[in-house]
Scaffold this active site. Structure first.
Site, PDB file in Angstrom:
ATOM      1  N   ALA A  70       0.846  -1.191   0.000  1.00  0.00           N
ATOM      2  CA  ALA A  70       0.000   0.000   0.000  1.00  0.00           C
ATOM      3  C   ALA A  70       0.880   1.239   0.000  1.00  0.00           C
ATOM      4  CB  ALA A  70      -0.891   0.011   1.245  1.00  0.00           C
ATOM      5  N   MET A  71       0.274   2.377  -0.351  1.00  0.00           N
ATOM      6  CA  MET A  71       1.038   3.624  -0.432  1.00  0.00           C
ATOM      7  C   MET A  71       0.223   4.772   0.137  1.00  0.00           C
ATOM      8  SD  MET A  71       3.723   5.266  -1.313  1.00  0.00           S
ATOM      9  CE  MET A  71       3.829   7.007  -0.939  1.00  0.00           C
ATOM     10  N   GLU A 115      -0.835   3.025   6.915  1.00  0.00           N
ATOM     11  CA  GLU A 115      -0.877   4.108   5.922  1.00  0.00           C
ATOM     12  C   GLU A 115      -1.527   5.366   6.490  1.00  0.00           C
ATOM     13  OE1 GLU A 115       1.045   3.517   3.666  1.00  0.00           O
ATOM     14  OE2 GLU A 115       1.051   1.325   3.650  1.00  0.00           O
TER      15      GLU A 115
HETATM   16  N1  BES Z   1       5.532   3.993   1.927  1.00  0.00           N
HETATM   17  C1  BES Z   1       5.295   2.595   1.816  1.00  0.00           C
HETATM   18  C2  BES Z   1       5.065   2.148   0.407  1.00  0.00           C
HETATM   19  C3  BES Z   1       6.312   1.932  -0.388  1.00  0.00           C
HETATM   20  C4  BES Z   1       7.082   0.810  -0.177  1.00  0.00           C
HETATM   21  C5  BES Z   1       6.686   2.797  -1.379  1.00  0.00           C
HETATM   22  C6  BES Z   1       8.211   0.605  -0.925  1.00  0.00           C
HETATM   23  C7  BES Z   1       7.810   2.615  -2.127  1.00  0.00           C
HETATM   24  C8  BES Z   1       8.581   1.508  -1.912  1.00  0.00           C
HETATM   25  C9  BES Z   1       4.069   2.203   2.627  1.00  0.00           C
HETATM   26  O1  BES Z   1       3.760   3.039   3.686  1.00  0.00           O
HETATM   27  C10 BES Z   1       4.377   0.873   3.224  1.00  0.00           C
HETATM   28  O2  BES Z   1       5.224   0.804   4.067  1.00  0.00           O
HETATM   29  N2  BES Z   1       3.722  -0.182   2.754  1.00  0.00           N
HETATM   30  C11 BES Z   1       3.980  -1.523   3.212  1.00  0.00           C
HETATM   31  C12 BES Z   1       2.841  -2.076   3.985  1.00  0.00           C
HETATM   32  C13 BES Z   1       2.928  -1.762   5.441  1.00  0.00           C
HETATM   33  C14 BES Z   1       1.708  -2.231   6.183  1.00  0.00           C
HETATM   34  C15 BES Z   1       4.161  -2.344   6.097  1.00  0.00           C
HETATM   35  C16 BES Z   1       4.199  -2.363   1.976  1.00  0.00           C
HETATM   36  O3  BES Z   1       3.896  -1.901   0.901  1.00  0.00           O
HETATM   37  O4  BES Z   1       4.668  -3.475   2.124  1.00  0.00           O
HETATM   38 ZN    ZN Z   2       4.954   2.904   5.326  1.00  0.00          ZN
END
Ligand code: BES
Ligand code: ZN
Length: 864
Positions: free
Chosen positions: A270-271, A306
């Protein structure tokens, strides 16, 4: 190798104030046209403006400033390697404000980054496409030329022109709309000052469910058409979560709306785009009948994560990617706090110990680890730090800090920090300073030990009884996965420690700040024979090695479950790590494992299972593997008897999770009874006479597929093809690789690259085949054979890193390590370099473990 030129951030002679960005995506041709009017501030007169831009063709550039109008003669040069363009003006731009007008075109790519296309299906199964963005970390530059650095904040006025029958969303609500024939143009309200990586827009066909939170913020969950009800769970979580964070941070959510949207093709989980959070379908949608407890819990955690970023990350942003861990570590910690608030019955903090703490401890004990804070420059290096050290170690040290500071002062510090830096950027040290201010404690000193040096300590503890007092001697040294003691200049840490005792196992009896290599601690009124446990609740980021006398005193407490689950979990986790490092004997650990036969806690079982899984990997290469499987079957038999196959009256969330682990373990260890029952239930599921509860599906699929022939495999494949629930598809994809015949493994591997499997899922299908000895060899061969395709597909992103690591890390010989190393020498994957090092190190650790303990384990297992 040619020398790398040092990375440079963009000059700040000219900086953006507002982007008026207009985009026209063409979903048939997979292209887009764009126009941007950027209000800029010229600080130093210059004729060159350097901006980020990738795979964008600039059509024209104009500039209007105070007394200056440049309408032609601007030459654009492209520095592909640097992901920049230079606008070369025929004259200097004068100091002051002005407007930069750029027209450009680009491609709606299929790489799941930048402005990209996402495939979905219409009502009659026809292929359709939407367009969506993923900008973090450095891909806003693929959608429009910009200053694509987190510290260069600006406001954005987004306008999209799209087919009138499509839904189009951006960070802010729609300000105005006009329709012209088949097209409509939507302008969105101006965003707050923000970083480019948080901007988002998407176009597609969606339904939604909506609700207002307690503060009147409009929350919507956008789902595929006709599946609104699958958005209900996430909606409920979001509506509780926003007020929870508002209360926690003492700062209101600053936007008028919050959209959560499920995107069919999505690389990450997710983003956190501000006001428009994008998710993989499996991280957002919950089907009332077909979703497992594990999925629901995952959705809650991801939403919690998020939405926390909306404050921590979006409102206050890291100054540079070096501080990314702060964003991700913090969100990965507070997502648990939020889920614990929404769903206390999940006992989620115990799960934290298994999912984050232990994972981080394992990785961070290796030579291939790195400090939480690493200097990064070029985008390829930035991608690499979205790893378990940033996330899980980051979350773990923040949890330790929160426990040390206490919730009240912690919140006070958070509020100070967020208010001081809102709409701006911050460094890690800024947060420490705020917490120091609120607590009066030496936060920077403690935390810099855990963020600036890699690794963590093992505390070696022994005791003497002095009358009614217990005196502990505690010594710290760096814990190394291979049992060494690090280098000569071995690190030390300031460690907040806590102790519990048998007289009241649930509370922290003593706290201390360990600020030397060795300390003694006198515990008053601890009687002879009472047990003492360090790291109460396993909140600290360290391992503990007890004297055998102290450990022996703890064993009955495990057996009787009189010591809390988090401590039981922590004890076996530390012991496994010590055994693997050769500091404790594996046989002694297996004896302790037997004390868990009466265990009833889901998370303890789940963590124990994953530790046993790493032992299982090396035992697969021995001639007493069957004896191991028998040992494991015995271990799990009692809890299986209590649980049974069917859900009982009054059971909760954790029972469903436990049943899934236990059946999965028994099935994979060859329990005949389990296999028979699983087969029976799967046939009934397939013929429709009795639908399997969602929690049972994964363990049943994997158990039955182990012995599957072509015919049965085809039936499971049919289940995959029939369902339109992504969670179900992924469940089947991830278990498919449990097949054991060579021809079926080949089929699964080939299937992973077909159109039926989305790019984002392929890696998990391949890795699912690597559980057994033969499958592991075949996966490695497959990765090598298909390397060019895979590399091109993932462009060195984190899915590729995952593939590199997991397809190689479970080998156990030096020859294999050399083979893996040689392959990647010839086929370098820079962004996966660290994963490769972790894998190679893991192979060595596996080998050493087996060499060292082979004889003892054989004797132990054959004697049972
Ligand atoms: N900011 C990240 C998304 C992201 C991950 C963008 C890698 C670019 C590169 C987001 O907040 C995030 O951490 N997503 C996790 C899920 C979270 C519940 C640990 C993910 O995508 O695995
Ligand atoms: Zn994150």
């Amino acid at each position: 190798m040619p020398e790398k030129k040092p990375f440079q951030r963009l000059p700040n002679d000219v900086s953006p104030v507002n982007y008026d960005l207009r985009l026209i995506p063409n979903i048939e041709k997979f292209t887009f046209e764009g126009e941007e009017d950027i209000s800029v501030q010229v600080k130093n007169a210059t004729s060159k403006v350097l901006m980020n831009s990738v795979e964008i063709a600039v059509q024209s550039v104009q500039y209007t400033g105070e007394g200056q109008d440049i309408t032609e003669g601007v030459d654009v040069t492209y520095q592909e390697e640097d992901e920049t363009i230079t606008l070369n003006f025929p004259q200097e731009l004068k100091v002051g404000s002005g407007t930069l007008k750029i027209k450009f075109t680009g491609e709606l790519n299929d790489k799941m980054k930048g402005f990209y296309r996402s495939k979905y299906f219409g009502p009659s199964g026809d292929e359709r496409y939407g367009a969506v963005t993923q900008f973090e970390a450095t891909d806003a530059r693929r959608s429009f030329p910009c200053w694509d650095e987190p510290a260069v904040k600006a406001t954005f006025d987004v306008t999209l022109t799209v087919p009138s029958n499509r839904v189009a969303l951006s960070n802010m609500p729609v300000k105005s709309e006009s329709v012209e024939g088949e097209l409509k143009t939507l302008s969105y309200e101006r965003t707050p000052v923000m970083s480019t990586y948080l901007l988002a827009y998407c176009v597609g066909e969606y339904d939604y469910v909506e609700a207002k939170d307690a503060d009147g913020v409009l929350v919507r969950v956008y789902t595929p058409v006709g599946k609104q009800e699958q958005g209900q769970f996430a909606l409920e979580v979001a509506v509780k979560t926003l007020p929870f964070y508002k209360e926690y941070f003492q700062i209101a959510y600053p936007l008028p709306k919050m959209d959560l949207i499920a995107i069919a093709d999505f690389a990450a989980g997710a983003m956190e785009n501000w006001g428009l959070v994008t998710y993989r379908e499996t991280a957002l949608l919950v089907d009332p009948v077909n979703s497992s407890s594990a999925s629901k819990q995952w959705v809650a955690l991801v939403v919690g994560h998020e939405l926390a970023h909306q404050w921590f990350g979006n409102l206050v942003t890291m100054e540079w990617w070096t501080h990314l861990w702060l964003n991700e570590g913090f969100a990965s910690w507070i997502e648990y706090l939020c889920v614990d608030f929404c769903f206390p019955e999940y006992d989620i903090w115990t799960q934290f110990n298994s999912q984050d703490l232990n994972k981080a401890l394992e990785l961070d004990a290796m030579k291939s680890s790195h400090p939480i804070e690493v200097p990064v420059g070029h985008p390829a290096e930035v991608d690499e730090i979205f790893d378990a050290i940033s996330y899980s170690k980051g979350a773990s040290v923040i949890r330790m800090l929160h426990d040390y500071v206490g919730d009240k002062d912690f919140r006070k510090g958070m509020n100070l920090y967020l208010n001081k830096f809102k709409h701006q950027n911050a460094f890690t040290e800024d947060l420490w300073a705020a917490l120091e201010q609120s607590s009066g404690k030496p936060i920077n000193k403690i935390m810099s030990g855990f963020t600036n040096q890699m690794g963590f300590p093992v505390l070696k503890v022994s005791q003497v009884q002095q009358g009614s007092n217990r005196v502990l001697t505690i010594t710290q040294e760096k814990f190394c996965a291979d049992g060494g003691s690090g280098d000569a200049s071995s690190s030390t840490w300031m460690v907040p420690i806590s102790v519990s005792t048998s007289s009241n196992p649930d509370i922290v009896a003593h706290r201390a700040l360990m600020d030397q290599t060795t300390i003694t601690l006198t515990l008053e009124n601890v009687k002879e024979g009472e047990w003492v446990k360090l790291n109460a609740g396993n909140v600290g980021f360290y391992r503990v090695q007890y004297s055998s006398e102290m450990l022996d005193a703890l064993l009955p407490a495990i057996k009787e479950q009189s010591i809390p689950p988090r401590d039981r979990l922590g004890l076996q986790s530390d012991l496994f790590a010590l055994a693997r490092a050769g500091v404790a004997s594996t046989v002694d650990v297996l004896k302790v494992v037997e004390a868990f036969q009466n265990e009833t806690n889901y998370t303890v079982w789940s963590d124990l299972s994953s530790n046993l899984a790493s032992l299982k990997v090396i035992l697969q290469y021995t001639d007493y593997y069957d004896e191991y499987k028998r040992f494991a079957r015995n271990l799990f038999s009692k809890v299986m008897q209590i649980l049974g196959w069917d859900k009982k009256e009054g059971e909760g969330h954790l029972d469903g999770l436990l049943r899934s682990v236990v059946i999965g373990q028994l099935g994979s260890c060859g329990c005949e009874e389990t296999k028979k029952e699983a087969k029976k239930r799967l046939s009934a599921h397939i013929d429709g006479s009795s639908i399997l509860p969602a929690d049972l599906r994964a363990p049943v699929f994997s158990t039955v597929l182990q012995d599957a022939d072509e015919d049965l495999f085809n039936q499971v494949l049919e289940l995959f093809r029939k369902t339109d629930l992504q969670e179900e598809k992924v469940r089947i994809l991830r278990t498919m690789g449990c097949v054991t015949s060579e021809s079926l493994i080949t089929r699964v591997l080939d299937f992973s690259l077909t159109d039926e499997v989305r790019s984002q899922d392929t890696v998990f299908v391949i890795l699912g085949c690597a559980g057994g000895k033969q499958g592991r060899e075949m996966v490695w061969q497959f990765v090598q054979d298909k390397w060019d395709i895979l590399y091109k597909r993932y462009q060195g992103g984190f899915l590729l890193s995952r593939l590199v690591k997991a397809s190689t890390c479970n080998f156990i010989t030096e020859e294999k390590a050399a083979e893996v190393e040689a392959f990647f020498k010839a086929n370098p994957a820079p962004a996966a370099e660290r994963s490769l090092q972790q894998a190679l190190e893991n192979i060595t650790l596996n080998k050493q473990w087996l060499d060292r303990d082979n004889k003892g384990i054989r004797e132990f297992l054959t004697s049972r």
